[in-house]
Design an enzyme around this catalytic site. Structure first.
Site, PDB file in Angstrom:
ATOM      1  N   LYS A 130      -1.859 -22.906 -49.204  1.00 53.24           N
ATOM      2  CA  LYS A 130      -2.489 -23.991 -48.434  1.00 53.24           C
ATOM      3  C   LYS A 130      -1.382 -24.859 -47.854  1.00 53.24           C
ATOM      4  O   LYS A 130      -0.317 -24.990 -48.451  1.00 53.24           O
ATOM      5  CB  LYS A 130      -3.367 -24.847 -49.347  1.00 53.24           C
ATOM      6  CG  LYS A 130      -4.421 -25.636 -48.609  1.00 53.24           C
ATOM      7  CD  LYS A 130      -5.659 -24.792 -48.404  1.00 53.24           C
ATOM      8  CE  LYS A 130      -6.717 -25.491 -47.604  1.00 53.24           C
ATOM      9  NZ  LYS A 130      -7.984 -24.723 -47.649  1.00 53.24           N
ATOM     10  N   ASP A 170      -8.579 -25.875 -41.560  1.00 52.86           N
ATOM     11  CA  ASP A 170      -9.255 -26.606 -42.648  1.00 52.86           C
ATOM     12  C   ASP A 170      -9.599 -27.965 -42.035  1.00 52.86           C
ATOM     13  O   ASP A 170      -9.688 -28.076 -40.792  1.00 52.86           O
ATOM     14  CB  ASP A 170      -8.339 -26.722 -43.875  1.00 52.86           C
ATOM     15  CG  ASP A 170      -9.085 -27.153 -45.145  1.00 52.86           C
ATOM     16  OD1 ASP A 170      -9.747 -26.316 -45.768  1.00 52.86           O
ATOM     17  OD2 ASP A 170      -9.036 -28.357 -45.492  1.00 52.86           O
TER      18      ASP A 170
HETATM   19  P1  NDP Z   1     -13.795 -30.522 -40.421  1.00 48.62           P
HETATM   20  O1  NDP Z   1     -12.558 -31.251 -40.119  1.00 48.62           O
HETATM   21  O2  NDP Z   1     -14.419 -29.664 -39.396  1.00 48.62           O
HETATM   22  O3  NDP Z   1     -14.912 -31.533 -40.944  1.00 48.62           O
HETATM   23  C1  NDP Z   1     -14.690 -32.322 -42.068  1.00 48.62           C
HETATM   24  C2  NDP Z   1     -15.912 -33.184 -42.291  1.00 48.62           C
HETATM   25  O4  NDP Z   1     -15.793 -33.822 -43.557  1.00 48.62           O
HETATM   26  C3  NDP Z   1     -16.054 -34.287 -41.252  1.00 48.62           C
HETATM   27  O5  NDP Z   1     -17.411 -34.589 -41.115  1.00 48.62           O
HETATM   28  C4  NDP Z   1     -15.298 -35.423 -41.921  1.00 48.62           C
HETATM   29  O6  NDP Z   1     -15.693 -36.704 -41.474  1.00 48.62           O
HETATM   30  C5  NDP Z   1     -15.677 -35.236 -43.354  1.00 48.62           C
HETATM   31  N1  NDP Z   1     -14.633 -35.777 -44.233  1.00 48.62           N
HETATM   32  C6  NDP Z   1     -13.337 -35.399 -44.272  1.00 48.62           C
HETATM   33  N2  NDP Z   1     -12.668 -36.144 -45.150  1.00 48.62           N
HETATM   34  C7  NDP Z   1     -13.565 -37.006 -45.655  1.00 48.62           C
HETATM   35  C8  NDP Z   1     -13.476 -38.029 -46.612  1.00 48.62           C
HETATM   36  N3  NDP Z   1     -12.314 -38.322 -47.221  1.00 48.62           N
HETATM   37  N4  NDP Z   1     -14.612 -38.719 -46.906  1.00 48.62           N
HETATM   38  C9  NDP Z   1     -15.790 -38.420 -46.293  1.00 48.62           C
HETATM   39  N5  NDP Z   1     -15.919 -37.468 -45.369  1.00 48.62           N
HETATM   40  C10 NDP Z   1     -14.826 -36.779 -45.056  1.00 48.62           C
HETATM   41  O7  NDP Z   1     -13.455 -29.643 -41.742  1.00 48.62           O
HETATM   42  P2  NDP Z   1     -14.218 -28.396 -42.326  1.00 48.62           P
HETATM   43  O8  NDP Z   1     -15.664 -28.475 -42.058  1.00 48.62           O
HETATM   44  O9  NDP Z   1     -13.464 -27.194 -41.925  1.00 48.62           O
HETATM   45  O10 NDP Z   1     -13.952 -28.587 -43.890  1.00 48.62           O
HETATM   46  C11 NDP Z   1     -14.866 -29.257 -44.751  1.00 48.62           C
HETATM   47  C12 NDP Z   1     -14.631 -28.790 -46.181  1.00 48.62           C
HETATM   48  O11 NDP Z   1     -14.826 -27.363 -46.266  1.00 48.62           O
HETATM   49  C13 NDP Z   1     -13.236 -29.030 -46.746  1.00 48.62           C
HETATM   50  O12 NDP Z   1     -13.338 -29.289 -48.135  1.00 48.62           O
HETATM   51  C14 NDP Z   1     -12.539 -27.710 -46.536  1.00 48.62           C
HETATM   52  O13 NDP Z   1     -11.472 -27.531 -47.420  1.00 48.62           O
HETATM   53  C15 NDP Z   1     -13.682 -26.755 -46.852  1.00 48.62           C
HETATM   54  N6  NDP Z   1     -13.541 -25.396 -46.346  1.00 48.62           N
HETATM   55  C16 NDP Z   1     -13.329 -25.155 -45.014  1.00 48.62           C
HETATM   56  C17 NDP Z   1     -13.240 -23.855 -44.566  1.00 48.62           C
HETATM   57  C18 NDP Z   1     -13.121 -23.528 -43.112  1.00 48.62           C
HETATM   58  O14 NDP Z   1     -13.187 -22.340 -42.780  1.00 48.62           O
HETATM   59  N7  NDP Z   1     -12.976 -24.482 -42.213  1.00 48.62           N
HETATM   60  C19 NDP Z   1     -13.296 -22.713 -45.498  1.00 48.62           C
HETATM   61  C20 NDP Z   1     -13.620 -23.083 -46.862  1.00 48.62           C
HETATM   62  C21 NDP Z   1     -13.703 -24.378 -47.245  1.00 48.62           C
HETATM   63  P3  NDP Z   1     -14.745 -37.542 -40.460  1.00 48.62           P
HETATM   64  O15 NDP Z   1     -15.031 -36.953 -39.123  1.00 48.62           O
HETATM   65  O16 NDP Z   1     -15.194 -38.932 -40.634  1.00 48.62           O
HETATM   66  O17 NDP Z   1     -13.345 -37.322 -40.924  1.00 48.62           O
HETATM   67  O1  2IT Z   2     -10.509 -23.347 -47.883  1.00 50.50           O
HETATM   68  C1  2IT Z   2     -10.538 -22.295 -47.215  1.00 50.50           C
HETATM   69  O2  2IT Z   2     -10.905 -21.218 -47.702  1.00 50.50           O
HETATM   70  C2  2IT Z   2     -10.127 -22.359 -45.805  1.00 50.50           C
HETATM   71  N1  2IT Z   2      -9.824 -23.451 -45.313  1.00 50.50           N
HETATM   72  C3  2IT Z   2     -10.048 -21.116 -44.988  1.00 50.50           C
HETATM   73  C4  2IT Z   2      -8.777 -20.384 -45.265  1.00 50.50           C
HETATM   74  C5  2IT Z   2      -8.504 -19.201 -44.377  1.00 50.50           C
HETATM   75  O3  2IT Z   2      -7.394 -18.681 -44.524  1.00 50.50           O
HETATM   76  O4  2IT Z   2      -9.350 -18.801 -43.576  1.00 50.50           O
END
Ligand code: NDP
Ligand code: 2IT
Length: 451
Positions: A130, A170
């Site tokens: 990561k 992420d």
């Molecule tokens: P995005 O940046 O697309 O969206 C993040 C969302 O979470 C936004 O709505 C953001 O709000 C909110 N957020 C972020 N930080 C905080 C905080 N400290 N408190 C409250 N709300 C918060 O990210 P993703 O959707 O990609 O990721 C969301 C989660 O999913 C993370 O935990 C990530 O690690 C996990 N994840 C993502 C993957 C992927 O493929 N993208 C794969 C597996 C897991 P704001 O706009 O206000 O910041």
């Molecule tokens: O938390 C996760 O699994 C991700 N942000 C996606 C990682 C990836 O390599 O697609």
């Protein structure tokens, strides 16, 4: 046999805390895994003798670097960047990059540790890593974001490679940022290779990668409900976040006949009693991604909805809940509230969104509860498929990929059953995921000897 091989869980955790001061998220993630692994390896001498858990909880390396960039006013700005390469026993390091002011070494170490087990669960050959930076994309112009991404990659490029370490998106890193980073990698190295995933479709990306994490979390949820003879049709869902994972989880819930009641961001949550349908989800996607707006503006577009500033959505009664924002966003009391309101199932789209107390509450209540390392693995799984397509230099069809994603999520569910079935109709998915993920990595490590 060395005495230290058989330390008990509290002594092991004392050591982890001592070696990782001021890293509470990392310690929390290790604790959650160690609780199950200690029980599992009780009678497995080799895992003790070879110190396997201790070794997985010590990243192969943590690279930390300075990232300088110039803002639109010509000011020099300095951020810190990291890549944590946790473990490559079963394949190249693989895991996302996060840009958010809350990013610390502790956060990235916890994410890389979790990723190691998650990637093993997918059945694909990927190790765990990561990276990220404390850079805050909010309020920055697109040009500033581009310059930051280029500067970040100017250091990162020397640590990654298609067979070494393959980053992806992420929080704060989506298709646009991956584009800027890939462009800079290619420029520096003169090498067009699958070094990042989540790429655009024109330049080596895979269909359904964008949707995969949210869709996968809902497929996993459907698999859990099926063990009780239920499905999502007519069920109400509470979702946190409004980014990539949250909006695609919402989309799949709607497609399967459920009703989504909430979305959120760091400013608070919106509650739409009419349900957030596909048209409204599309509005949120455009609003948050292209207009870079806030979720509170939803109530201007849809006035029957309400906005709750500074709050998380867990108090809204629902059948199923999907935390899809960030770590430690669902605490012990929230878990108790969800259960008191009749919530039957929780599928984590985010990484470690439930704190340790909340995990224990869900386990004690014996509800269907999927930890992120199992339920959100769909994203990295399709990243793994993107790597395969890049190696083959071809693109697979959407239907093929949709089916592969479904099959992989069903496979992870099956692995959780293999190690988490507690009898009496209760499946401990946390335990199942931890043990299944650990076993695969551990057995590979045993083959390599002491390295
Ligand atoms: P995005 O940046 O697309 O969206 C993040 C969302 O979470 C936004 O709505 C953001 O709000 C909110 N957020 C972020 N930080 C905080 C905080 N400290 N408190 C409250 N709300 C918060 O990210 P993703 O959707 O990609 O990721 C969301 C989660 O999913 C993370 O935990 C990530 O690690 C996990 N994840 C993502 C993957 C992927 O493929 N993208 C794969 C597996 C897991 P704001 O706009 O206000 O910041
Ligand atoms: O938390 C996760 O699994 C991700 N942000 C996606 C990682 C990836 O390599 O697609």
């Amino acid at each position: 046999m060395a005495v230290s091989d058989h330390v008990d869980l509290p002594t092991f955790m004392e050591g982890v805390k001592k070696r990782n001061p001021y890293q509470p998220e990392f310690v929390q993630a290790v604790q959650e895994v160690a609780e199950d692994i200690f029980e599992f390896i009780q009678d497995k001498e080799e895992y003790h003798a070879q110190q396997i858990l201790r070794r997985i909880a010590e990243p192969d390396r943590v690279v930390s670097f300075r990232v300088c960039w110039e803002d639109d006013n010509g000011n020099v700005r300095v951020q810190r960047g990291w890549r944590v390469q946790n473990n490559n026993a079963i394949g190249p390091y693989k895991g996302g990059i996060r840009f958010h002011p809350s990013v610390t070494e502790s956060v990235l170490k916890f994410l890389a540790f979790e990723q190691t087990f998650k990637n093993a669960l997918t059945g694909l050959p990927m190790g765990g890593g990561k990276g990220g930076s404390n850079f805050n994309p909010k309020g920055k112009s697109v040009r500033e974001i581009m310059r930051f991404c280029q500067s970040f990659m100017t250091e990162l490029y020397r640590h990654i490679g298609a067979d070494i370490d393959v980053p992806a998106g992420d929080i704060g890193v989506g298709g646009r940022e991956i584009g800027y980073m890939f462009g800079q990698y290619k420029r520096i190295t003169n090498n067009f290779t699958g070094v990042l995933t989540g790429k655009g479709l024109e330049w080596g990306g895979s269909l359904i990668r964008t949707e995969a994490t949210g869709y996968g979390a809902v497929y996993f949820l459907a698999n859990m409900l099926a063990t009780k003879g239920e499905d999502l049709n007519g069920k109400t869902a509470v979702i946190s976040g409004s980014g990539n994972v949250a909006t695609h989880a919402a989309e799949k819930i709607v497609q399967l006949g459920g009703k989504v009641l909430t979305l959120s961001d760091s400013g608070g949550y919106i509650h739409d009693p009419d349900g957030i349908d596909q048209e409204k989800i599309d509005w949120v996607k455009t609003h948050k991604t292209h207009r870079r707006g806030r979720i509170e503006e939803y109530v201007e577009a849809y006035p029957r909805a309400t906005f709750h500033a500074g709050k998380t959505p867990w108090g809204v009664p629902c059948d199923v809940a999907l935390p899809c924002a960030t770590q430690n966003e669902l605490l012990g009391d929230d878990a108790r509230t969800l259960i008191a309101n009749g919530c039957k199932a929780v599928s984590e789209g985010a990484n470690m969104p439930t704190d340790l107390e909340g995990v224990h509450v869900f386990k004690a209540a014996k509800i269907l509860y999927a930890p992120g390392k199992a339920s959100n693995a769909g994203g990295v799984a399709v990243s793994g498929l993107e790597m395969s397509q890049n190696s083959e230099r071809r693109s697979w069809k959407e239907e093929e990929l949709q089916q592969m994603l479904k099959d992989i999520m069903a496979g992870i569910h099956k692995s959780c059953l293999a190690y988490g079935d507690q009898g009496g109709g209760y499946i401990d998915y946390v335990k199942g995921a931890n043990i299944a993920g650990f076993k695969k990595v551990a057995d590979a490590m045993l083959a390599f000897g002491v390295v």
